[in-house]
Design a protein around this motif. Sequence first.
Motif, PDB file in Angstrom:
ATOM      1  N   ALA A  65       0.587  -0.598   0.008  1.00  0.00           N
ATOM      2  CA  ALA A  65      -0.119  -0.147   0.158  1.00  0.00           C
ATOM      3  C   ALA A  65       0.430   1.342   0.063  1.00  0.00           C
ATOM      4  O   ALA A  65       0.644   2.114  -0.909  1.00  0.00           O
ATOM      5  N   VAL A  66       1.994   1.211   0.928  1.00  0.00           N
ATOM      6  CA  VAL A  66       2.995   2.662   1.148  1.00  0.00           C
ATOM      7  C   VAL A  66       3.845   2.464  -0.208  1.00  0.00           C
ATOM      8  O   VAL A  66       3.840   3.915  -0.856  1.00  0.00           O
ATOM      9  N   VAL A  67       4.050   1.280  -1.191  1.00  0.00           N
ATOM     10  CA  VAL A  67       4.892   1.674  -2.248  1.00  0.00           C
ATOM     11  C   VAL A  67       4.072   1.858  -3.189  1.00  0.00           C
ATOM     12  O   VAL A  67       4.301   2.448  -3.816  1.00  0.00           O
ATOM     13  N   VAL A  68       2.432   1.345  -3.179  1.00  0.00           N
ATOM     14  CA  VAL A  68       1.514   1.573  -4.374  1.00  0.00           C
ATOM     15  C   VAL A  68       1.503   3.722  -4.362  1.00  0.00           C
ATOM     16  O   VAL A  68       0.593   4.252  -5.167  1.00  0.00           O
ATOM     17  N   ALA A  69       1.418   3.618  -2.742  1.00  0.00           N
ATOM     18  CA  ALA A  69       1.059   5.638  -3.056  1.00  0.00           C
ATOM     19  C   ALA A  69       2.148   6.208  -3.318  1.00  0.00           C
ATOM     20  O   ALA A  69       1.672   6.863  -4.147  1.00  0.00           O
ATOM     21  N   PRO A 110      -7.807  -3.284  14.848  1.00  0.00           N
ATOM     22  CA  PRO A 110      -7.145  -3.596  12.979  1.00  0.00           C
ATOM     23  C   PRO A 110      -7.791  -2.424  11.600  1.00  0.00           C
ATOM     24  O   PRO A 110      -7.433  -2.457  11.109  1.00  0.00           O
ATOM     25  N   PHE A 111      -9.118  -2.799  11.789  1.00  0.00           N
ATOM     26  CA  PHE A 111     -10.531  -2.118  10.959  1.00  0.00           C
ATOM     27  C   PHE A 111      -9.737  -0.304  10.697  1.00  0.00           C
ATOM     28  O   PHE A 111      -9.352   0.206   9.771  1.00  0.00           O
ATOM     29  N   LEU A 112      -9.221   0.075  11.932  1.00  0.00           N
ATOM     30  CA  LEU A 112      -8.658   1.508  11.253  1.00  0.00           C
ATOM     31  C   LEU A 112      -7.310   1.756  11.123  1.00  0.00           C
ATOM     32  O   LEU A 112      -6.506   2.056  10.053  1.00  0.00           O
ATOM     33  N   VAL A 113      -6.469   0.492  11.162  1.00  0.00           N
ATOM     34  CA  VAL A 113      -5.263   0.023   9.657  1.00  0.00           C
ATOM     35  C   VAL A 113      -6.079  -0.337   8.551  1.00  0.00           C
ATOM     36  O   VAL A 113      -4.700   0.386   7.720  1.00  0.00           O
ATOM     37  N   PHE A 114      -6.655  -1.166   8.741  1.00  0.00           N
ATOM     38  CA  PHE A 114      -6.745  -1.574   7.074  1.00  0.00           C
ATOM     39  C   PHE A 114      -7.109  -0.189   6.679  1.00  0.00           C
ATOM     40  O   PHE A 114      -7.119   0.009   4.728  1.00  0.00           O
ATOM     41  N   GLY A 115      -8.407   0.515   7.069  1.00  0.00           N
ATOM     42  CA  GLY A 115      -8.779   1.527   6.167  1.00  0.00           C
ATOM     43  C   GLY A 115      -7.671   3.010   5.758  1.00  0.00           C
ATOM     44  O   GLY A 115      -8.192   3.301   5.049  1.00  0.00           O
ATOM     45  N   THR A 116      -6.768   2.941   6.175  1.00  0.00           N
ATOM     46  CA  THR A 116      -6.027   3.951   6.144  1.00  0.00           C
ATOM     47  C   THR A 116      -5.298   3.320   5.241  1.00  0.00           C
ATOM     48  O   THR A 116      -4.674   3.995   4.551  1.00  0.00           O
ATOM     49  N   LEU A 117      -4.130   1.858   5.657  1.00  0.00           N
ATOM     50  CA  LEU A 117      -3.674   1.363   4.108  1.00  0.00           C
ATOM     51  C   LEU A 117      -4.519   1.377   2.382  1.00  0.00           C
ATOM     52  O   LEU A 117      -3.586   1.229   1.799  1.00  0.00           O
ATOM     53  N   GLY A 118      -5.449   1.285   2.751  1.00  0.00           N
ATOM     54  CA  GLY A 118      -6.571   0.425   1.499  1.00  0.00           C
ATOM     55  C   GLY A 118      -6.614   1.497   1.243  1.00  0.00           C
ATOM     56  O   GLY A 118      -6.577   2.207  -0.265  1.00  0.00           O
ATOM     57  N   THR A 119      -6.976   3.455   1.928  1.00  0.00           N
ATOM     58  CA  THR A 119      -7.347   4.629   1.461  1.00  0.00           C
ATOM     59  C   THR A 119      -5.265   5.086   0.874  1.00  0.00           C
ATOM     60  O   THR A 119      -5.734   5.789  -0.016  1.00  0.00           O
ATOM     61  N   LEU A 120      -4.606   4.391   1.599  1.00  0.00           N
ATOM     62  CA  LEU A 120      -3.173   4.525   1.101  1.00  0.00           C
ATOM     63  C   LEU A 120      -3.141   4.158  -0.211  1.00  0.00           C
ATOM     64  O   LEU A 120      -2.397   5.381  -1.285  1.00  0.00           O
ATOM     65  N   ALA A 121      -3.732   3.195  -0.584  1.00  0.00           N
ATOM     66  CA  ALA A 121      -3.302   2.393  -1.745  1.00  0.00           C
ATOM     67  C   ALA A 121      -4.174   2.615  -2.594  1.00  0.00           C
ATOM     68  O   ALA A 121      -3.775   2.468  -4.164  1.00  0.00           O
TER      69      ALA A 121
END
Length: 241
Positions: A82-86, A228-239
């Motif tokens: 997700a970070v790389v795709v951003a 966990p939902f907060l983490v995945f929500g943030t990563l999903g938005t990053l991607a």
Amino acid sequence: MRWPVRALALLAVTPLLRWLVAADSVAYGQPRRSACDSCGAPVGPAGALRPLTPSARCAGCGGRVGAAPLAVEIVLLLAVAAVVVAARPPIETIAFGWWVACAVPLLFVDLAVHRLPDRLSYAAAIGTLGLLGVAALASRDPSAWWRAALAGLGAALLLAGTTLLLGRRGFGLGDAKLALSAVAVLGWLGWPAVVLGVLLTFGASALCGLVLLATRRIGWRGHLPFGPFLVFGTLGTLALS
């Protein structure tokens, strides 16, 4: 360095992340775990302590220690993807990488014992906002940093307010502390990212809750860990950013 090589290099930190999960997956008020519960063999990331491998087995007795086999490795790979795709500038990427390194163990600790250790939550907030501050200085545009700080602080106060008003029916203070860094990451990306991240977080939480209710895995008064939902929500938005 190409993406697959970077991913393999980052997997080298998983013993440390596994140790953080194993050490902090204890009930509130209990000391950090430093040894296998079954045989007393020391557990740790490296050195004199026994390493925590992807098999998640104690080197002494073979018992399960910490997160499930390969779970940390898979989540870390997804987070790094997700970070790389951003595709953000280097300093921003380092800031997001720091947040990932704190958020991944927080995710697994919350799943295991429904708590978010302050040491990791504070490290995530201080490190992420500090590194984003460096990025703001490098770009000579502090507006993104102030937006990130405002978004993170606003989210933290909102979640903390539900604890004060609703008690155990509200969000925990640990969720508020994690939101400080997670929503700051979203705020750095822009207000549309904050909205998308909130929608992904609460949407995934609601969907998971409905599925668990329908399958009778939890009752109406059951409690889902929100971290966990907060983490995945943030990563999903990053991607998707």
